[in-house]
Design a protein around this motif. Structure first.
Motif, mmCIF file in Angstrom:
data_model
loop_
_atom_site.group_PDB
_atom_site.id
_atom_site.type_symbol
_atom_site.label_atom_id
_atom_site.label_comp_id
_atom_site.label_asym_id
_atom_site.label_seq_id
_atom_site.Cartn_x
_atom_site.Cartn_y
_atom_site.Cartn_z
ATOM 1 N N ALA A 19 0.863 -1.174 0.000
ATOM 2 C CA ALA A 19 0.000 0.000 0.000
ATOM 3 C C ALA A 19 0.903 1.227 0.000
ATOM 4 N N SER A 20 0.795 2.048 -1.051
ATOM 5 C CA SER A 20 1.679 3.199 -1.269
ATOM 6 C C SER A 20 3.126 2.770 -1.478
ATOM 7 N N THR A 21 3.323 1.532 -1.890
ATOM 8 C CA THR A 21 4.652 1.031 -2.209
ATOM 9 C C THR A 21 4.495 -0.183 -3.128
ATOM 10 N N ASN A 432 -3.561 -0.916 -5.495
ATOM 11 C CA ASN A 432 -2.413 -1.045 -4.593
ATOM 12 C C ASN A 432 -1.165 -1.370 -5.406
ATOM 13 N N GLU A 435 3.788 3.046 -6.225
ATOM 14 C CA GLU A 435 4.155 4.244 -5.482
ATOM 15 C C GLU A 435 2.963 5.200 -5.494
ATOM 16 N N PRO A 436 2.866 6.118 -4.522
ATOM 17 C CA PRO A 436 1.643 6.918 -4.356
ATOM 18 C C PRO A 436 1.157 7.606 -5.631
ATOM 19 N N SER A 438 1.714 6.803 -8.745
ATOM 20 C CA SER A 438 1.290 5.813 -9.720
ATOM 21 C C SER A 438 -0.095 5.268 -9.394
ATOM 22 N N SER A 439 -0.323 4.938 -8.125
ATOM 23 C CA SER A 439 -1.627 4.410 -7.717
ATOM 24 C C SER A 439 -2.722 5.457 -7.897
ATOM 25 N N ALA A 440 -2.427 6.692 -7.502
ATOM 26 C CA ALA A 440 -3.428 7.754 -7.623
ATOM 27 C C ALA A 440 -3.776 8.017 -9.079
ATOM 28 N N VAL A 456 -7.557 4.225 -3.427
ATOM 29 C CA VAL A 456 -6.213 3.749 -3.089
ATOM 30 C C VAL A 456 -6.165 3.509 -1.585
ATOM 31 N N ALA A 458 -5.017 2.905 2.169
ATOM 32 C CA ALA A 458 -3.831 3.233 2.941
ATOM 33 C C ALA A 458 -3.280 1.985 3.609
ATOM 34 N N ASP A 459 -2.047 2.061 4.049
ATOM 35 C CA ASP A 459 -1.449 0.944 4.771
ATOM 36 C C ASP A 459 -2.271 0.641 6.020
#
Length: 468
Positions: A19-21, A432, A435-436, A438-440, A456, A458-459
């Protein structure tokens, strides 16, 4: 979160990694008190991510009823032995090729961790006393008997009313998109999706749709560039320049799939006379083992039907099996190509080659795909002037070339096309493994072009699957 919720109406997803990675993929599905973990990936890259491998797992591993693996890359299966070490003893569902490759990957991972810990203890560059591996070879041997194989396109009962279905994902050999279903509901995980036209494997297929879809977004904000001119010309030019300088071409490549793709490209370039007929060394025990698996897969129809004969057509292909073979490549007697794991230069023999080859301007390092933030590969791609390895700073004087066309991750349009083909269409997409930014970007494109709710997570976020 260590207790078990046994209510019959609890159906949730909890995002425990990726998540965000793009690393540490782990998603927990809870259905009426039953817990299934989709992927058990190791965190790699930046230190704040790597230290998460050492944190207690958010739920007691002994309470997991099963684990499902989408494929055998370390960021999707590499945490398995750590879970076993913490008490997990349930089944691990995956395709047969994923099971075979995971055995290779996990044994190699444990071996490298034990060696790195011993090396750090001898050299004294670790802040831990004594430095320890996350898990050992013995932990891996306790893990392997838990693997249970699943054929593509078959519904398999995992117990407790939860069934699993694997659909070909076309990312690496054995990779799958995973559908987990239960009476009245289901959720689909893309896993890492391959491009529509993989250079070695049979193409990905479209799974049945589901109300909720978890989709990766590694390349969610970009398109793979169309190669200008002849295919692989960027690689060919780098090799020709390096040979003219009398240097060595070092290719950090993922041991599973990327090595096979690069070897096939080198064979095509040699046959076309676009590169000299020079020695090519594969220096990675794991890559050599994976290459044997891919060659066997050809006889089972798992590779592209247009691949005739051997997967690799290189008359001067050499296998560096021993440590002595590997060390000799640090001072080659003539220009050559060295393919060595890992693909982002996070560990393995490639690190020793970088230490010896980076300071020499005659040499070239060819990066063959995505480089995660915090990895040595990313530092090289970003133009670092020195790289830290084994406690030392090594100057970067060699040429560094990044060749994106070797990536077998689906790009933004590939991901959108896969989602658009799902039937029935999802009511919600959870983005998921990116990187933030890219996901957004992918979530925004899904909302804009497909008209589907896309978020998206969150962790550690918990998503209720019973709600739209």
């Amino acid at each position: 979160m260590t207790g078990r919720d046994t209510r019959r109406d609890v159906r949730t997803l909890t995002f425990l990694g990726a998540a965000s990675t793009v690393t540490g993929s782990k998603t927990l599905l809870t259905v009426d008190g039953r817990r299934m973990l989709v992927d058990a990936g190791m965190f790699q890259g930046e230190k704040h991510l790597r230290v998460r491998n050492w944190e207690p797992f958010p739920v007691s591993p002994s309470t997991l009823d099963g684990i499902v693996l989408t494929h055998a890359h370390l960021d999707h299966c590499g945490y398995l032995p750590a879970l076993v070490r913490q008490g997990f003893a349930g089944p691990v569902w995956c395709t047969a090729d994923t099971a075979t490759l995971a055995e290779i990957v996990l044994r190699d991972s444990a071996y490298l961790q034990e060696n790195d810990a011993a090396h750090a203890a001898r050299r004294g560059y670790s802040r831990h006393d004594p430095p320890l591996p996350l898990y050992t070879v013995a932990d891996v041997e306790r893990t392997l008997p838990l693997l249970r194989t699943v054929d593509y396109d078959e519904d398999v009962d995992t117990g407790g009313g939860v069934r699993v279905r694997m659909t070909r994902a076309g990312h690496i050999l054995g990779s799958a998109s995973v559908t987990l279903g239960w009476p009245g509901g289901s959720v689909l995980f893309s896993g890492d999706l391959g491009r529509a036209d993989h250079p070695v494997l049979r193409p990905r297929e479209i799974p049945p749709g589901a109300p909720d879809v978890v989709v990766e977004s590694t390349y969610g904000d970009r398109e793979h560039p169309d190669p200008e001119g002849a295919a692989h010309e960027q690689l060919a030019e780098a090799i020709r320049r390096t040979v003219a300088r009398g240097g060595t071409v070092l290719v950090p490549a993922f041991a599973v799939d990327r090595t096979e793709v690069v070897l096939r490209a080198l064979g095509e370039l040699r046959r076309a006379g676009r590169i000299p007929d020079l020695p090519v060394h594969v220096d990675s025990p794991m890559a050599l083992a994976a290459l044997r698996v891919y060659r066997r897969a050809a006889s089972r129809g798992e590779l592209r039907p247009d691949l005739q004969g051997d997967l690799v057509d290189l008359p001067h292909l050499y296998e560096a099996r021993t440590v002595e073979d590997s060390m000799a490549l640090n001072n080659p007697r003539m220009p050559c190509v060295i393919i060595s794991a890992s693909g982002m230069a996070t560990g393995g023999r490639v690190v020793h080659h970088l230490k010896h080859l980076l300071p020499d301007r005659r040499n070239t390092v060819v990066l063959t795909g995505y480089q995660a933030v915090g990895t040595r590969g990313r530092s090289l791609a970003d133009g670092a002037q020195e790289i830290k390895m084994h406690g030392d700073y090594v100057p970067v004087r060699a040429e560094v070339v990044q060749v994106e066309e070797f990536s077998v991750h689906a790009d933004s349009s590939d991901l959108l096309a896969w989602l658009a083909a799902l039937d029935p269409a999802p009511r919600r997409v959870l983005v998921n493994h990116g990187e933030p930014g890219s996901s957004a970007a992918l979530a925004a494109r899904i909302r804009r072009e497909l008209g589907i709710t896309a978020v998206v997570p969150a962790d550690a976020e918990v998503v209720d699957l019973s709600r739209g």
